[in-house]
Design a protein around this motif. Structure first.
Motif, short mmCIF file in Angstrom:
data_model
loop_
_atom_site.label_atom_id
_atom_site.label_comp_id
_atom_site.label_asym_id
_atom_site.label_seq_id
_atom_site.Cartn_x
_atom_site.Cartn_y
_atom_site.Cartn_z
N MET A 1 -42.69 -30.17 -19.37
CA MET A 1 -42.22 -30.40 -20.73
C MET A 1 -43.39 -30.27 -21.70
O MET A 1 -44.40 -30.94 -21.54
CB MET A 1 -41.64 -31.82 -20.79
N ARG A 6 -41.11 -32.64 -26.16
CA ARG A 6 -41.24 -34.09 -26.18
C ARG A 6 -40.89 -34.66 -27.55
O ARG A 6 -40.36 -35.76 -27.65
CB ARG A 6 -42.66 -34.49 -25.83
N HIS A 9 -36.76 -34.41 -27.95
CA HIS A 9 -35.95 -34.63 -26.75
C HIS A 9 -34.61 -35.28 -27.10
O HIS A 9 -34.39 -35.71 -28.23
CB HIS A 9 -36.74 -35.45 -25.73
N GLN A 10 -33.75 -35.33 -26.09
CA GLN A 10 -32.35 -35.72 -26.30
C GLN A 10 -32.15 -37.18 -26.70
O GLN A 10 -31.08 -37.55 -27.16
CB GLN A 10 -31.55 -35.43 -25.03
N TYR A 11 -33.15 -38.01 -26.49
CA TYR A 11 -32.99 -39.42 -26.86
C TYR A 11 -33.67 -39.73 -28.20
O TYR A 11 -33.78 -40.87 -28.59
CB TYR A 11 -33.56 -40.33 -25.76
N LYS A 12 -34.13 -38.67 -28.86
CA LYS A 12 -34.86 -38.87 -30.10
C LYS A 12 -33.91 -39.34 -31.21
O LYS A 12 -32.93 -38.67 -31.54
CB LYS A 12 -35.49 -37.53 -30.50
N GLN A 253 -24.93 -39.62 -23.33
CA GLN A 253 -24.97 -38.23 -22.86
C GLN A 253 -24.78 -38.08 -21.35
O GLN A 253 -25.35 -37.19 -20.72
CB GLN A 253 -26.24 -37.54 -23.30
N ASP B 77 -42.44 -42.91 -28.28
CA ASP B 77 -41.82 -42.62 -26.99
C ASP B 77 -42.88 -42.69 -25.91
O ASP B 77 -44.00 -42.18 -26.09
CB ASP B 77 -41.22 -41.21 -27.00
N PHE B 79 -43.75 -41.52 -22.23
CA PHE B 79 -43.41 -40.68 -21.09
C PHE B 79 -44.36 -41.00 -19.94
O PHE B 79 -45.49 -41.43 -20.17
CB PHE B 79 -43.49 -39.21 -21.47
N ILE B 109 -27.19 -32.20 -19.96
CA ILE B 109 -28.15 -32.61 -21.00
C ILE B 109 -29.38 -33.12 -20.26
O ILE B 109 -29.28 -33.92 -19.34
CB ILE B 109 -27.52 -33.72 -21.87
N LYS B 110 -30.54 -32.64 -20.66
CA LYS B 110 -31.76 -33.01 -19.94
C LYS B 110 -32.23 -34.40 -20.34
O LYS B 110 -32.34 -34.72 -21.52
CB LYS B 110 -32.87 -32.01 -20.25
N PRO B 112 -35.32 -36.58 -20.68
CA PRO B 112 -36.74 -36.25 -20.75
C PRO B 112 -37.60 -37.09 -19.81
O PRO B 112 -38.64 -36.64 -19.34
CB PRO B 112 -37.10 -36.53 -22.21
N TYR B 113 -37.16 -38.33 -19.54
CA TYR B 113 -37.95 -39.21 -18.66
C TYR B 113 -37.83 -38.74 -17.21
O TYR B 113 -38.82 -38.66 -16.48
CB TYR B 113 -37.47 -40.67 -18.81
N GLU B 115 -36.99 -35.72 -16.32
CA GLU B 115 -37.56 -34.36 -16.22
C GLU B 115 -39.08 -34.41 -16.03
O GLU B 115 -39.62 -33.68 -15.19
CB GLU B 115 -37.22 -33.55 -17.48
N ASN B 119 -40.79 -32.94 -12.64
CA ASN B 119 -41.71 -31.81 -12.69
C ASN B 119 -43.03 -32.12 -11.99
O ASN B 119 -43.74 -31.21 -11.56
CB ASN B 119 -42.00 -31.41 -14.14
#
Lengths: 285, 348
Positions: A1, A6, A9-12, A253, B77, B79, B109-110, B112-113, B115, B119
């Motif tokens: 990513m 970052r 992202h989808q939770y933003k 989601q 955020d 990560f 839907i991805k 981010p955490y 993903e 990776n």
């Protein structure tokens, strides 16, 4: 990513400013908000009636709220919020000009294109007026897209009825045919119908064209069974009866699992379902 | 798929080599249980194990982690650190479980955490032999063909090493003097014989292929009440299940300062309040409804959404449920009188 992903992202969640507040009832407040970033406002302004957004109050938590405004008026978002928990309590402390974070829109929403050129019977009970107001305003703004629009709205008492002036104004402008009812009228000054919302079907039954009608409802769980009975009596096809449902949600989601019902997630595949879905998925109502 | 041979006595050297490539985790025996723990060398690990307490989900959706930090001014955020984690000794069922989690968290839907953790995770599988709680043969997850970076099948004197990704190939290529590509006819025969003898070791079987239908037809059955009465709502089934991924989100405030964190933690649909909404309405107030949700979602409904059921037959629910509610007892109860004949049919 990478760094850009970052950032978006989808939770933003994005910062939104409160433009207006007013009490709709003793326990429900109207919120008019706008995203601080105009690009986000433009992007997220393209929602569908029936979709929802998730509010974030750091230190308190996140919760989903139905969007009460219409995408036909894109410069702001409106919500009707009942004070029932810790997040709504925190929201109640906010003033005009304050900011908080919103992410979304989520959910399938109503298929407005399918409903085009049809009659609409919209039935709401209590807080159900909040998501359905989006659909009602949309139908008023695109009035030529729809034929007759009937709106049956019930509440416990006159004090509990949300957006009453809005709805009566639409009625007076002949944008839609509104019928209001309350279960009880303790003060005795209610000018409209008294009784449960299903009684209002008497006022429209002989004019319903079941070949060309979509029915849409939202209300407390107990209401659905009785309203569905009325709609089936009118021979509205099951796949043309829509309802929007509430479930516990943590992500919006399809990740957190809480809103799963049978093989669907209320957040992704709902919150709008048809009566056909209801019969297929036993736990829906 | 590329396949190599690794002499057994070279396996510790390969592990030494891998320890330079990232944080190393492997099956470590602690009292009478195994769990994936951070290790430095071969001798700390025990590859002769049946099942760890938690599967690979502990690396992908840890039981509790911070997603955001905030103070009165801003939200940040958080990560996970982008360090490579190499997990050794993963059995086929647990690799299948990762494939299922990948679908949920990345295909649509991805997340981010998930993903970023995924990776940075290298999966090195290891062959296993079943015990009486293993039902992966019934669930079709006893053999794994993809989803790993490397997979080692342990034979008499060497490992057959299957390469499942370019990351895996890179690991082999940079330690190539340990490996040979010279797989003989005898090696192939030995492997096939090993597979056959392994598949004959399974003691427990369930009629898995009929499961969605039997669950559908038994939706209103009393069976669920019986399990609901027994269930303790402890949530251990979800904690140990390698595909259970439901999470809750909570904010915590540091009282002394104007700041706090948002955390995600594993949740379970068998716990009270799982379907409780603001205002106090609970869509699943009793244990019967919740245990039914757990098993219908895992064994039937997952298929509709993600193309396959979410049970990989690892046997953890069989090993850990304190009141014997597990895929085996659930299938026995649902199939009832036809259980025995259905089990036979499923294995044909």
């Amino acid at each position: 990513m990478n760094n850009k992903e970052r950032k978006n992202h989808q939770y933003k969640a994005h910062s939104a400013e409160i433009l207006d507040l007013k009490d709709l009832s003793y326990d429900t407040r109207y919120f008019k908000v706008k995203f601080v970033d105009p690009n986000i406002q433009e992007k997220l302004g393209e929602y569908k009636p029936g979709q929802f957004a998730i509010f974030s109050i750091p230190g308190v938590g996140e919760a989903p709220f139905s969007i009460s405004s219409t995408p036909t008026r894109q410069s702001f978002l409106e919500f009707g919020i009942r004070k029932v928990g810790s997040i709504t309590e925190a929201l109640y402390k906010l003033k005009i000009g304050d900011k908080f974070d919103i992410r979304g829109p989520y959910g399938n929403g109503f298929e407005m294109d399918k409903m085009k050129d049809h009659d609409l019977i919209i039935v709401s009970g209590g807080l159900g007026a909040v998501p359905l107001r989006s659909l009602l305003l949309y139908a008023c703004d695109k009035r030529e897209d729809f034929k007759n629009v009937y709106f049956l709205n019930g509440a416990r008492t006159p004090e509990d009825m949300l957006f009453r002036e809005d709805f009566m104004a639409m009625h007076q402008r002949e944008m839609l045919e509104t019928h209001l009812t309350v279960d009880e009228d303790p003060k005795g000054d209610w000018p409209y119908h008294i009784g449960v919302v299903t009684k209002l079907f008497e006022k429209i039954a002989d004019r319903v064209n079941n070949k060309n009608t979509y029915a849409i409802m939202c209300g407390p769980p107990i209401m659905y069974k009785f309203v569905i009975k009325e709609l089936l009596k009118l021979k509205i096809p099951k796949e043309k009866i829509f309802m929007t449902l509430e479930r516990r949600m943590k992500c919006g989601q399809g990740h957190c699992g809480h809103c799963a019902i049978g093989g669907v997630y209320t957040c992704l595949d709902g919150p709008v379902f048809t009566y056909w879905d209801i019969e297929r998925l036993k736990e829906l109502i | 798929m590329k396949t190599y041979k690794l002499p057994k006595d070279k396996f510790p050297n390969f592990i030494n080599f891998l320890s330079n490539k990232g944080n190393l985790y492997g099956p470590v025996k602690q009292k009478d249980q195994h769990s994936f723990e951070q290790v430095n060398e071969y001798s700390e690990m025990d590859f002769n194990y049946q099942r760890t307490i938690l599967g690979i989900k502990k690396f992908l959706t840890p039981p509790r982690y911070i997603t955001q930090k905030f103070d009165s001014e801003s939200v940040e955020d958080i990560f996970p650190q982008s360090e490579t984690n190499i997990v050794l000794g993963i059995h086929p069922c647990d690799i299948h479980a990762v494939k299922i989690l990948d679908k949920l968290f990345l295909d649509n839907i991805k997340d981010p955490y998930y993903e970023s953790r995924r990776n940075n995770l290298i999966l090195v599988g290891h062959s296993c032999l079943p015990d009486k709680n293993c039902i992966c043969q019934s669930t079709g997850t006893d053999i794994v063909e993809d989803g790993f970076d490397l997979f080692l099948t342990e034979l008499e004197n060497h490992y057959l090493v299957w390469v499942g990704s370019s990351k895996g190939l890179y690991l082999i290529a940079s330690a190539e003097n340990l490996f040979s590509e010279d797989i003989t006819k005898e090696d192939i025969a030995e492997y096939i014989r090993w597979q056959k003898s392994r598949s004959e070791m399974f003691e427990t079987s369930i009629p898995f292929k009929y499961m969605p239908d039997i669950i559908h037809l038994n939706y209103d059955s009393d069976v669920w009440d019986e399990f609901g009465d027994k269930c303790l709502s402890c949530g251990v089934c979800s904690l140990v299940c390698p595909t259970c991924n439901c999470f809750n989100v909570e904010d915590k405030i540091v009282m002394s300062a104007d700041k706090g964190v948002r955390e995600r933690m594993l949740d379970s649909c068998t716990l009270p309040g799982y379907s409780l909404v603001a205002g106090g309405h609970d869509f699943r107030p009793n244990r019967t409804q919740r245990i039914k949700l757990y098993y219908t979602h895992k064994l039937k409904e997952y298929i509709g959404k993600w193309g396959q059921p979410a049970c990989v037959g690892c046997g953890r629910c069989v090993s850990y449920c304190p009141v014997d509610i597990n895929v085996v007892t659930i299938s026995q109860a649902l199939f009832s009188d036809v259980y025995e004949e259905m089990v036979c049919d499923n294995n044909e």
